[in-house]
Design a protein around this motif. Sequence first.
Motif, short mmCIF file in Angstrom:
data_model
loop_
_atom_site.label_atom_id
_atom_site.label_comp_id
_atom_site.label_asym_id
_atom_site.label_seq_id
_atom_site.Cartn_x
_atom_site.Cartn_y
_atom_site.Cartn_z
N HIS A 81 0.80 -1.23 0.00
CA HIS A 81 0.00 0.00 0.00
C HIS A 81 0.83 1.28 0.00
O HIS A 81 0.36 2.30 -0.54
N GLN A 83 3.06 2.14 -1.90
CA GLN A 83 3.57 2.40 -3.24
C GLN A 83 2.67 3.34 -4.07
O GLN A 83 3.08 3.79 -5.14
N ALA A 84 1.48 3.68 -3.57
CA ALA A 84 0.58 4.57 -4.32
C ALA A 84 -0.44 5.18 -3.37
O ALA A 84 -0.98 4.49 -2.49
N ASP A 85 -0.72 6.47 -3.56
CA ASP A 85 -1.66 7.17 -2.68
C ASP A 85 -3.03 6.50 -2.63
O ASP A 85 -3.64 6.38 -1.57
N GLU A 86 -3.53 6.07 -3.80
CA GLU A 86 -4.88 5.52 -3.84
C GLU A 86 -4.98 4.22 -3.05
O GLU A 86 -6.06 3.88 -2.54
N ARG A 87 -3.87 3.49 -2.94
CA ARG A 87 -3.89 2.26 -2.14
C ARG A 87 -4.04 2.59 -0.66
O ARG A 87 -4.69 1.84 0.09
N GLY A 98 -2.73 10.46 1.72
CA GLY A 98 -1.66 10.10 0.81
C GLY A 98 -0.51 9.47 1.57
O GLY A 98 -0.46 9.50 2.81
N SER A 100 3.92 8.08 1.08
CA SER A 100 5.15 7.81 0.33
C SER A 100 6.07 7.02 1.24
O SER A 100 5.72 6.73 2.40
N SER A 110 10.38 -1.71 -4.60
CA SER A 110 10.32 -1.93 -6.05
C SER A 110 10.58 -3.38 -6.42
O SER A 110 10.75 -3.71 -7.60
N HIS A 259 5.65 -3.37 -14.21
CA HIS A 259 5.53 -2.13 -13.46
C HIS A 259 4.32 -1.32 -13.94
O HIS A 259 3.58 -0.77 -13.13
N GLU A 262 1.08 -2.58 -12.57
CA GLU A 262 0.87 -2.25 -11.16
C GLU A 262 0.33 -0.84 -10.99
O GLU A 262 -0.30 -0.52 -9.98
N GLN A 263 0.64 0.05 -11.91
CA GLN A 263 0.18 1.44 -11.76
C GLN A 263 -1.27 1.57 -12.18
O GLN A 263 -1.88 2.59 -11.91
#
Length: 263
Positions: A81, A83-87, A98, A100, A110, A259, A262-263
Amino acid sequence: MELSELMKKPLPQMPAEISKALRENKITGTSFGAKNDILSDENLQKDIGYKKLADGSYLVSMICPMQGITPEMIEWWFWWHPQADERYRVWFPNEHYGISYSKKNLDYFSQDDYSEFRNNTHYPTERIGKIKMPLRIDFVAPEEFGFSKNIMDKNDIPLIVCGHVGAIKGLVWHTEMAHIFKKTDAGLLLISRFWIGKTLKNPLLRKLILTEKTAKGMAEHCCIEYRNLAEILPVLYSQEKTGRQHVKQHFPQSEALLHYEEQ
């Protein structure tokens, strides 16, 4: 199911027994130094509420049954989770903003898939009560945090997610946090503890932060966010694992495509 769909899902309501326990607010004031007692004492594992300790800090205690959840899912979630704000937002919509992670942990986050835990740092922004908080959480191994692996093993506790919590990128440290996951016949029981203010030194900040309102807000936040996670995690875990396997089978040489997926 898309993350956008899960964002629209109604959040779990606080169970009546949790509301009642928070009103009665009768918990044991387990100090940070006595945290291993929680691993073996079933009465402590039932504690729900908050309490001001002798040093002026607050202990917050919460539990959450997580039916059908495995330790592997939890470990994967805490790797996936950030790895991305929406997660992060889907975990607790309108309360999580958000996230990071530290650049020093780039190799860890990664990887193609989660392999094993390494100490790592998250920078989440969330709301506790009415306060929007940019945080830094340094997650560490349970043994480094002071938990006994021997006591964990004897009490069916395969996993503890724990760390040091601060603000302003770690310029101010304030809380020690532990999420203890105990095996049950139905899945896991989450036993959460926050020692709010345990590492906070500044007198003015202690006066502002160390309040009953803050402690109650943390208890309520934890109650809802982990019940929501228990509902969405099996779907996300299954979808992600299936998607990765599909990509690896059909495009085994394409790291860029993996990759992108995943985005």
